[in-house]
Design a protein around this motif. Structure first.
Motif, PDB file in Angstrom:
ATOM      1  N   ALA A  22       0.828  -1.202   0.000  1.00 15.10           N
ATOM      2  CA  ALA A  22       0.000   0.000   0.000  1.00 15.10           C
ATOM      3  C   ALA A  22       0.865   1.256   0.000  1.00 15.10           C
ATOM      4  O   ALA A  22       0.502   2.276  -0.586  1.00 15.10           O
ATOM      5  N   GLY A  23       2.033   1.177   0.652  1.00 11.92           N
ATOM      6  CA  GLY A  23       2.915   2.340   0.694  1.00 11.92           C
ATOM      7  C   GLY A  23       3.429   2.743  -0.675  1.00 11.92           C
ATOM      8  O   GLY A  23       3.654   3.929  -0.932  1.00 11.92           O
ATOM      9  N   ASP A  24       3.620   1.752  -1.566  1.00 15.93           N
ATOM     10  CA  ASP A  24       4.057   2.068  -2.933  1.00 15.93           C
ATOM     11  C   ASP A  24       3.019   2.932  -3.637  1.00 15.93           C
ATOM     12  O   ASP A  24       3.354   3.916  -4.308  1.00 15.93           O
ATOM     13  N   LEU A  25       1.756   2.554  -3.472  1.00  8.78           N
ATOM     14  CA  LEU A  25       0.685   3.307  -4.113  1.00  8.78           C
ATOM     15  C   LEU A  25       0.509   4.671  -3.459  1.00  8.78           C
ATOM     16  O   LEU A  25       0.296   5.676  -4.145  1.00  8.78           O
ATOM     17  N   ALA A  26       0.605   4.733  -2.133  1.00  6.13           N
ATOM     18  CA  ALA A  26       0.435   6.005  -1.422  1.00  6.13           C
ATOM     19  C   ALA A  26       1.492   7.015  -1.862  1.00  6.13           C
ATOM     20  O   ALA A  26       1.193   8.203  -2.052  1.00  6.13           O
ATOM     21  N   ALA A  27       2.727   6.556  -2.043  1.00  2.89           N
ATOM     22  CA  ALA A  27       3.790   7.463  -2.481  1.00  2.89           C
ATOM     23  C   ALA A  27       3.506   8.011  -3.866  1.00  2.89           C
ATOM     24  O   ALA A  27       3.729   9.198  -4.144  1.00  2.89           O
ATOM     25  N   MET A  28       2.999   7.164  -4.749  1.00  2.00           N
ATOM     26  CA  MET A  28       2.698   7.626  -6.105  1.00  2.00           C
ATOM     27  C   MET A  28       1.514   8.579  -6.116  1.00  2.00           C
ATOM     28  O   MET A  28       1.533   9.614  -6.790  1.00  2.00           O
ATOM     29  N   LEU A  29       0.465   8.263  -5.344  1.00  2.00           N
ATOM     30  CA  LEU A  29      -0.722   9.120  -5.317  1.00  2.00           C
ATOM     31  C   LEU A  29      -0.425  10.490  -4.722  1.00  2.00           C
ATOM     32  O   LEU A  29      -0.961  11.508  -5.168  1.00  2.00           O
TER      33      LEU A  29
ATOM     34  N   VAL B 134      -6.390   9.050   1.194  1.00  3.89           N
ATOM     35  CA  VAL B 134      -5.892   7.765   1.663  1.00  3.89           C
ATOM     36  C   VAL B 134      -5.524   7.895   3.130  1.00  3.89           C
ATOM     37  O   VAL B 134      -5.191   8.979   3.615  1.00  3.89           O
ATOM     38  N   ASP B 135      -5.599   6.791   3.852  1.00  2.00           N
ATOM     39  CA  ASP B 135      -5.193   6.739   5.248  1.00  2.00           C
ATOM     40  C   ASP B 135      -3.874   5.998   5.344  1.00  2.00           C
ATOM     41  O   ASP B 135      -3.783   4.813   4.988  1.00  2.00           O
ATOM     42  N   VAL B 136      -2.864   6.697   5.809  1.00  2.00           N
ATOM     43  CA  VAL B 136      -1.533   6.115   5.950  1.00  2.00           C
ATOM     44  C   VAL B 136      -1.351   5.661   7.392  1.00  2.00           C
ATOM     45  O   VAL B 136      -1.549   6.453   8.326  1.00  2.00           O
ATOM     46  N   ILE B 137      -1.025   4.406   7.606  1.00  2.00           N
ATOM     47  CA  ILE B 137      -0.818   3.844   8.935  1.00  2.00           C
ATOM     48  C   ILE B 137       0.642   4.033   9.332  1.00  2.00           C
ATOM     49  O   ILE B 137       1.556   3.583   8.621  1.00  2.00           O
ATOM     50  N   VAL B 138       0.847   4.715  10.456  1.00  2.00           N
ATOM     51  CA  VAL B 138       2.191   4.941  10.984  1.00  2.00           C
ATOM     52  C   VAL B 138       2.351   4.132  12.260  1.00  2.00           C
ATOM     53  O   VAL B 138       1.525   4.240  13.176  1.00  2.00           O
TER      54      VAL B 138
ATOM     55  N   ILE C 127      -3.129   8.311   9.655  1.00  4.87           N
ATOM     56  CA  ILE C 127      -3.025   9.721   9.262  1.00  4.87           C
ATOM     57  C   ILE C 127      -3.712   9.900   7.920  1.00  4.87           C
ATOM     58  O   ILE C 127      -3.289   9.323   6.920  1.00  4.87           O
ATOM     59  N   PRO C 128      -4.795  10.712   7.877  1.00 11.22           N
ATOM     60  CA  PRO C 128      -5.461  10.941   6.590  1.00 11.22           C
ATOM     61  C   PRO C 128      -4.622  11.846   5.698  1.00 11.22           C
ATOM     62  O   PRO C 128      -4.052  12.839   6.156  1.00 11.22           O
ATOM     63  N   LEU C 129      -4.528  11.481   4.439  1.00 11.45           N
ATOM     64  CA  LEU C 129      -3.750  12.247   3.469  1.00 11.45           C
ATOM     65  C   LEU C 129      -4.657  12.649   2.312  1.00 11.45           C
ATOM     66  O   LEU C 129      -5.182  11.785   1.600  1.00 11.45           O
ATOM     67  N   GLU C 130      -4.872  13.935   2.162  1.00 15.00           N
ATOM     68  CA  GLU C 130      -5.720  14.434   1.075  1.00 15.00           C
ATOM     69  C   GLU C 130      -4.958  14.395  -0.240  1.00 15.00           C
ATOM     70  O   GLU C 130      -3.776  14.737  -0.301  1.00 15.00           O
ATOM     71  N   LEU C 131      -5.646  13.997  -1.293  1.00 16.88           N
ATOM     72  CA  LEU C 131      -5.041  13.894  -2.623  1.00 16.88           C
ATOM     73  C   LEU C 131      -5.646  14.919  -3.567  1.00 16.88           C
ATOM     74  O   LEU C 131      -6.813  15.303  -3.427  1.00 16.88           O
ATOM     75  N   ALA C 132      -4.849  15.343  -4.519  1.00 16.03           N
ATOM     76  CA  ALA C 132      -5.375  16.208  -5.569  1.00 16.03           C
ATOM     77  C   ALA C 132      -6.271  15.381  -6.490  1.00 16.03           C
ATOM     78  O   ALA C 132      -5.971  14.211  -6.752  1.00 16.03           O
TER      79      ALA C 132
END
Length: 356
Positions: free
Chosen positions: A108-115, A149-153, A162-167
């Motif tokens: 999931a982290g691979d996709l989160a970084a790209m998004l 997306v929600d990033v789990i730390v 942590i919620p991360l807003e995307l364009a």
């Protein structure tokens, strides 16, 4: 540290080796020409009239409203232009295109970084989207719907979301196996396009356009001959054109007429039906080795020295579509058309016998 003295070596090459047979600038120009074979706009795209018209409406409506278009799913066999269509979507929208593939998104982290690196209006293209790992796919659901997306730390009880807003972005997914897509992922695409095999007429236009870009002189009947042996696939048509061009440059003046096209395709083992060496080997093993079947895929694979997946995924789809092989519950069976293609008389009761 000890000083290392830089020594220059001047190696004198023999006159015959001083210059490459193909200069770097020529090779780069060749690659540029082959990249230019991809159409850039919907108007330049040949074939797929239904998909082009539908996509024109989707993109045109979004541009008039000033919003990001719905996510697009492109499905169909390999080589029909799904990647090219994704590039066209980005070009028509005037935005950037980010490309990746389903197998590359293992976490999931691979996709989160790209998004998180996407700008507003960007197009994200995921090839073979049905092969995404499940964690990445589940993250993609929220990104497609809510642009978040929600990033789990952290791990365990101390983990924090942590919620991360995307364009706002447009996802273009491509798949050769739409049946392997999960229902939740399929339902999040606003527009689904099914790419169909090309007619010989459309493929002739593809060959003529490619020849013009490559600077090759080709007769219309020669282009039609190449198109008729291309299995309804533009990628194969462009590849055959390049091989026929090689033949014409070596054995003729570089221009391609009907005779040169037929002679070149004979050299490269592509017959009148578009069958190559492996296809004919499968038919030969099925008919001469097992009397026309029924035969299992594993047995055929052993007979031709290939993996069962190669026979099933590379050869069989076209042989079935060409009406030469039928799939039954007991195995693969050769039709009357396959017997005739090998120059043999089909037995009584062969499938498709009434057509001959």
């Amino acid at each position: 540290m000890a000083n290392i003295e830089k020594t220059e070596f001047n190696i004198q090459q023999p006159a015959s080796q001083e210059r490459d047979a193909v200069e770097p600038t020529q090779r780069e120009g060749e690659r540029d020409a082959e990249r230019a074979l991809r159409p850039r706009s919907i108007e330049e795209f040949i074939g797929q009239p239904k998909v082009r018209n539908q996509l024109n409406l989707v993109l045109g409506g979004a541009k008039q409203r000033g919003v990001t278009p719905d996510h697009v799913l492109l499905s169909g066999p390999p080589g029909l232009g799904k990647t090219t269509m994704a590039m066209i979507i980005a070009y028509e929208l005037g935005t950037s295109l980010r490309m990746t593939s389903g197998p590359a998104l293992e976490r999931a982290g691979d996709l989160a970084a790209m998004l998180s690196n996407l700008m507003e209006g960007d197009v994200l293209f995921i090839d073979e989207i049905h092969r995404m790992a499940r964690p990445a796919e589940e993250m993609l659901y929220m990104a497609m719907e809510d642009f978040r997306v929600d990033v789990i730390v952290g791990k365990g009880p101390g983990a924090t979301s942590i919620p991360l807003e995307l364009a706002p972005f447009t996802l273009v997914g491509a798949t050769t196996r739409s049946g392997m897509l999960t229902g939740p992922l399929r339902d999040r695409f606003g527009f689904t396009a099914q790419m169909e095999f090309y007619s010989t007429e459309d493929l002739t236009k593809v060959v003529l356009r490619a020849a013009k870009i490559l600077g090759v002189t080709i007769a219309h009947d020669a282009a039609m001959e190449i198109a008729s042996r291309s299995r309804g696939t533009p990628r194969i048509a462009n590849r055959l054109l390049r091989r026929v061009r090689d033949f014409a440059e070596v054995h003729a003046d570089g221009s391609i007429d009907l005779g040169a096209a037929k002679a070149a395709l004979l050299v490269f083992d592509v017959d009148e039906k578009g069958l190559d060496r492996l296809d004919r080997a499968v038919l030969d093993a099925l008919i001469r080795g097992h009397g026309g079947g029924p035969v299992g895929v594993s047995t055929l694979a052993i007979a031709v020295g290939e993996e069962p997946s190669t026979v099933e995924e590379v050869c069989e789809p076209y042989l079935v579509r060409a009406g030469m092989v039928a799939r039954t519950g007991r195995g693969r069976v050769a039709t009357a058309a396959a017997w005739h293609h090998l120059g043999l008389q089909p037995p009584e009761g062969a499938l498709g016998m009434l057509e001959f």
